[in-house]
Write a protein that holds these residues in place. Structure first.
Motif, PDB file in Angstrom:
ATOM      1  N   TRP A  14       0.823  -1.207   0.000  1.00 53.80           N
ATOM      2  CA  TRP A  14       0.000   0.000   0.000  1.00 53.80           C
ATOM      3  C   TRP A  14       0.858   1.258   0.000  1.00 53.80           C
ATOM      4  N   TYR A  15       1.907   1.258   0.826  1.00 54.99           N
ATOM      5  CA  TYR A  15       2.746   2.457   0.903  1.00 54.99           C
ATOM      6  C   TYR A  15       3.422   2.737  -0.436  1.00 54.99           C
ATOM      7  N   GLN A  16       3.896   1.704  -1.108  1.00 51.64           N
ATOM      8  CA  GLN A  16       4.516   1.881  -2.426  1.00 51.64           C
ATOM      9  C   GLN A  16       3.510   2.464  -3.414  1.00 51.64           C
ATOM     10  N   GLN A  17       2.275   2.018  -3.335  1.00 55.23           N
ATOM     11  CA  GLN A  17       1.237   2.548  -4.221  1.00 55.23           C
ATOM     12  C   GLN A  17       0.973   4.021  -3.915  1.00 55.23           C
ATOM     13  N   ASP A  54       6.982  11.952  15.286  1.00 56.37           N
ATOM     14  CA  ASP A  54       6.607  11.814  13.884  1.00 56.37           C
ATOM     15  C   ASP A  54       5.129  11.483  13.723  1.00 56.37           C
ATOM     16  N   THR A  55       4.565  10.748  14.665  1.00 58.32           N
ATOM     17  CA  THR A  55       3.137  10.429  14.618  1.00 58.32           C
ATOM     18  C   THR A  55       2.307  11.700  14.751  1.00 58.32           C
ATOM     19  N   GLN A 126      12.768   3.770   7.839  1.00 59.39           N
ATOM     20  CA  GLN A 126      11.963   3.561   9.039  1.00 59.39           C
ATOM     21  C   GLN A 126      10.690   4.398   8.998  1.00 59.39           C
ATOM     22  N   LEU A 127      10.786   5.635   8.516  1.00 62.14           N
ATOM     23  CA  LEU A 127       9.589   6.480   8.392  1.00 62.14           C
ATOM     24  C   LEU A 127       8.576   5.831   7.450  1.00 62.14           C
ATOM     25  N   ARG A 128       9.058   5.309   6.351  1.00 68.38           N
ATOM     26  CA  ARG A 128       8.167   4.661   5.394  1.00 68.38           C
ATOM     27  C   ARG A 128       7.524   3.408   6.001  1.00 68.38           C
TER      28      ARG A 128
END
Length: 162
Positions: A14-17, A54-55, A126-128
């Motif tokens: 999903w993140y890559q998309q 970061d959240t 790590q963020l990703r």
């Protein structure tokens, strides 16, 4: 459906998309809203304090994006050039028995860039993995941008928002 949740089977896809479709990129429309992420330096990786911080920044950025703002969550991978310099100096001393003065400026800077290439991607990876909605194309070494007008404007805007 599997009994247990396996995040690696779902989240990375999903993140890559999302990145491929530029869902986190500034839209160019609406009131500008930006956050400059104060990252750990290239000498380390994220810890729970960073994850908490970061959240909060991710929630703020997503909220403003949903309100129609032109959002930018600026990622940098170094804000502490001094800490990076110290780490590289210690590494050179341990491996080669030399100081930065022995190497000279150009060779020392080459060693710093080598270290950045070796360890700098850890933080953004790590963020990703956390699913952060950062703007990947804006990734920059903040200490190199510090003298530019754009960075000064971003920092001023961020300081006014606090």
């Amino acid at each position: 459906m599997e009994k247990t949740y396996n995040p690696s089977a779902i989240e990375q896809q999903w993140y890559q998309q999302w990145e491929h479709n530029n869902y986190f990129a500034p839209s160019g429309e609406g009131t500008p809203y930006s956050i400059v992420i104060p990252p750990p330096n290239v000498t380390g990786s994220l810890h729970m304090g960073h994850a908490f911080q970061d959240t909060i920044m991710d929630a703020l950025t997503r909220f403003k994006r949903m309100q129609g703002h032109d959002t930018l969550w600026q990622v940098g991978t170094d804000h502490a050039g001094i800490a990076t310099q110290m780490l590289v100096e210690r590494k050179i001393q341990a491996e080669e028995g030399k100081t930065r003065h022995d190497l000279g400026r150009d060779k020392f800077l080459k060693k710093v860039w080598e270290w950045k290439a070796e360890s700098g991607g850890t933080i953004t990876q790590q963020l990703r993995r956390m699913g952060a909605s950062v703007t990947g194309v804006e990734n920059a070494l903040l200490w190199m941008m510090a003298s530019t007008l754009r960075c000064k404007k971003l920092l001023c805007v961020c300081m006014m928002m606090v």
